[in-house]
Design an enzyme around this catalytic site. Structure first.
Site, PDB file in Angstrom:
ATOM      1  N   SER A  62       0.895  -1.425   0.198  1.00 37.67           N
ATOM      2  CA  SER A  62      -0.393   0.085   0.030  1.00 37.67           C
ATOM      3  C   SER A  62       0.771   1.430   0.199  1.00 37.67           C
ATOM      4  O   SER A  62       1.534   1.447   0.910  1.00 37.67           O
ATOM      5  CB  SER A  62      -0.828   0.385   1.175  1.00 37.67           C
TER       6      SER A  62
ATOM      7  N   TYR B 234      -2.555  -0.492  10.715  1.00 34.54           N
ATOM      8  CA  TYR B 234      -2.299  -1.083   9.804  1.00 34.54           C
ATOM      9  C   TYR B 234      -1.383  -0.692   8.304  1.00 34.54           C
ATOM     10  O   TYR B 234      -0.266  -1.177   7.803  1.00 34.54           O
ATOM     11  CB  TYR B 234      -3.748  -0.044   8.782  1.00 34.54           C
TER      12      TYR B 234
HETATM   13  P1  NAD Z   1     -11.339  -6.174  -0.045  1.00 38.12           P
HETATM   14  O1  NAD Z   1     -12.045  -5.779   1.339  1.00 38.12           O
HETATM   15  O2  NAD Z   1     -12.832  -5.503  -1.430  1.00 38.12           O
HETATM   16  O3  NAD Z   1     -10.487  -7.581   0.481  1.00 38.12           O
HETATM   17  C1  NAD Z   1     -10.269  -7.584   0.728  1.00 38.12           C
HETATM   18  C2  NAD Z   1      -9.772  -9.443   0.517  1.00 38.12           C
HETATM   19  O4  NAD Z   1      -9.581  -9.801   1.448  1.00 38.12           O
HETATM   20  C3  NAD Z   1     -11.330  -9.948   0.413  1.00 38.12           C
HETATM   21  O5  NAD Z   1     -11.958 -11.579  -0.472  1.00 38.12           O
HETATM   22  C4  NAD Z   1     -11.722 -10.871   1.742  1.00 38.12           C
HETATM   23  O6  NAD Z   1     -12.313 -11.953   1.864  1.00 38.12           O
HETATM   24  C5  NAD Z   1     -10.321 -11.250   2.531  1.00 38.12           C
HETATM   25  N1  NAD Z   1     -10.660 -11.479   3.819  1.00 38.12           N
HETATM   26  C6  NAD Z   1     -10.204 -10.626   4.746  1.00 38.12           C
HETATM   27  N2  NAD Z   1     -10.124 -11.179   5.907  1.00 38.12           N
HETATM   28  C7  NAD Z   1      -8.996 -12.691   5.691  1.00 38.12           C
HETATM   29  C8  NAD Z   1      -8.874 -13.103   6.607  1.00 38.12           C
HETATM   30  N3  NAD Z   1      -9.828 -13.990   7.654  1.00 38.12           N
HETATM   31  N4  NAD Z   1      -9.133 -14.551   5.255  1.00 38.12           N
HETATM   32  C9  NAD Z   1      -8.634 -14.914   3.504  1.00 38.12           C
HETATM   33  N5  NAD Z   1      -9.330 -13.909   3.454  1.00 38.12           N
HETATM   34  C10 NAD Z   1      -9.775 -12.362   4.415  1.00 38.12           C
HETATM   35  O7  NAD Z   1     -10.152  -4.984  -0.807  1.00 38.12           O
HETATM   36  P2  NAD Z   1      -9.288  -4.951  -1.092  1.00 38.12           P
HETATM   37  O8  NAD Z   1      -8.984  -2.924  -1.202  1.00 38.12           O
HETATM   38  O9  NAD Z   1      -8.605  -5.282  -1.954  1.00 38.12           O
HETATM   39  O10 NAD Z   1      -8.157  -4.969  -0.505  1.00 38.12           O
HETATM   40  C11 NAD Z   1      -7.256  -5.993  -0.794  1.00 38.12           C
HETATM   41  C12 NAD Z   1      -5.624  -5.583  -0.157  1.00 38.12           C
HETATM   42  O11 NAD Z   1      -4.989  -4.196  -1.335  1.00 38.12           O
HETATM   43  C13 NAD Z   1      -5.532  -4.855   1.061  1.00 38.12           C
HETATM   44  O12 NAD Z   1      -4.195  -5.819   1.538  1.00 38.12           O
HETATM   45  C14 NAD Z   1      -4.921  -3.552   1.273  1.00 38.12           C
HETATM   46  O13 NAD Z   1      -4.466  -3.619   2.140  1.00 38.12           O
HETATM   47  C15 NAD Z   1      -4.546  -3.716   0.113  1.00 38.12           C
HETATM   48  N6  NAD Z   1      -4.997  -1.952   0.092  1.00 38.12           N
HETATM   49  C16 NAD Z   1      -6.132  -1.402  -0.238  1.00 38.12           C
HETATM   50  C17 NAD Z   1      -5.989  -0.296  -1.023  1.00 38.12           C
HETATM   51  C18 NAD Z   1      -7.440   0.202  -1.492  1.00 38.12           C
HETATM   52  O14 NAD Z   1      -7.162   1.458  -1.381  1.00 38.12           O
HETATM   53  N7  NAD Z   1      -8.740  -0.398  -1.406  1.00 38.12           N
HETATM   54  C19 NAD Z   1      -5.009   0.617  -0.859  1.00 38.12           C
HETATM   55  C20 NAD Z   1      -3.709   0.158  -1.109  1.00 38.12           C
HETATM   56  C21 NAD Z   1      -3.523  -1.305  -0.783  1.00 38.12           C
END
Ligand code: NAD
Length: 261
Positions: free
Chosen positions: A143, A156
């Protein structure tokens, strides 16, 4: 570019960025293991859809990324089903927004487990198979918060800085094995994870929803646009290509200029 005969395991791929990465790798011909939580029928629809659309095999693991034993079993099952995990994408992640002194201890533990320690557990299970095959790709969804901080996101930010360090360490350990290890650091991507943190941010900062979007989320991003999940997925697919074989230990930002400031 083709990933035919490769297998990709993408944690947290029932939604958002992980789902886009799994679909992007399947589009290149990889069999995929998808993982994460959600409604069983919705997950099955995604799984079957990947098989039908891209002509690959897709299996689902419901392993909880906060549990080391479930992670080890997931990797072992993938190796049994497909012979190997060639591409490992550590993407599962959750968020919690609160001041440190009010931050629930169990939320701290959960975020460190899911956003950081899970990648250690998947790597330790998958690396022996990659070494045996003499090829591998490990991609961690970090991130912008792996490089800079924001208030009220202590766990985080700590976990994401940790994953950036783990990425570099693993890259050095695996450098002579034709296994690359990189992280992708998106800025704000419009996914359920971002949408879900808006109410707590409204509370923590005393703002309206529009103010959170304009003054907190997009304020950090000079382009004033959200990153798309497909833009992140395209980079993951590129990192799996031969063209990227000398990219290792990198932290690739996709953040509309956020961390250039
Ligand atoms: P999201 O909530 O859409 O997806 C998260 C996924 O992780 C889902 O499939 C959920 O079921 C799964 N998950 C959560 N807890 C879990 C567990 N205990 N075991 C197995 N699976 C689990 O979120 P996203 O935005 O797609 O985030 C995905 C990654 O991207 C994360 O690591 C997040 O930190 C990172 N990220 C997101 C953003 C953003 O702006 N959305 C920015 C930077 C980084």
């Amino acid at each position: 570019m083709t990933l035919h005969s490769k297998t990709a395991l993408v944690t947290g791929s029932t939604s958002g960025i992980g789902l886009a990465i799994a679909r992007g790798l399947a589009q290149q011909g990889a069999n995929v293991v998808i993982n994460g939580f959600g409604q069983p029928d919705a997950i099955e629809k995604e799984r079957a859809g990947i098989e039908a659309e891209f002509g690959v095999r897709a299996v689902y693991s419901g392993a909880d990324m906060s549990k080391g034993d479930e992670i080890a079993a997931m990797v072992a099952q993938a190796e049994t089903d497909f012979g190997a995990v060639d591409i490992l994408v550590n993407n599962a992640g959750i968020q919690y927004v609160s001041a440190i002194e009010e931050f629930p201890v169990e939320k701290w533990d959960q975020i460190i487990a899911i956003n950081l320690s899970s990648a250690f557990h998947t790597m330790r299970a998958a690396i022996p198979g990659m070494k045996k095959k003499g090829w591998g790709r490990i991609i961690n969804t970090a991130s912008a918060h792996s490089l800079v901080a924001s208030p009220f996101k202590a766990a985080y930010v700590a976990a994401k800085h940790g994953i950036a360090g783990l990425t570099k360490t693993a890259a050095l350990e695996l450098a002579t094995h034709k296994i690359t290890v990189n992280c992708i650091s998106p800025g704000y991507v419009w996914t359920p994870l971002v949408e879900a943190q808006i109410p707590d941010t409204m509370k923590a900062r005393g703002m309206t929803k529009d103010q959170v979007i304009e003054e907190v989320l997009l304020k950090a991003q000079p382009t004033k646009e959200f990153v798309t999940v497909d833009q992140v997925a395209a980079i993951a697919a590129f990192l799996c290509s031969d063209a990227a074989s000398q990219i290792t230990g990198a932290n690739l930002t996709v953040d509309g200029g956020w961390t250039a400031q």
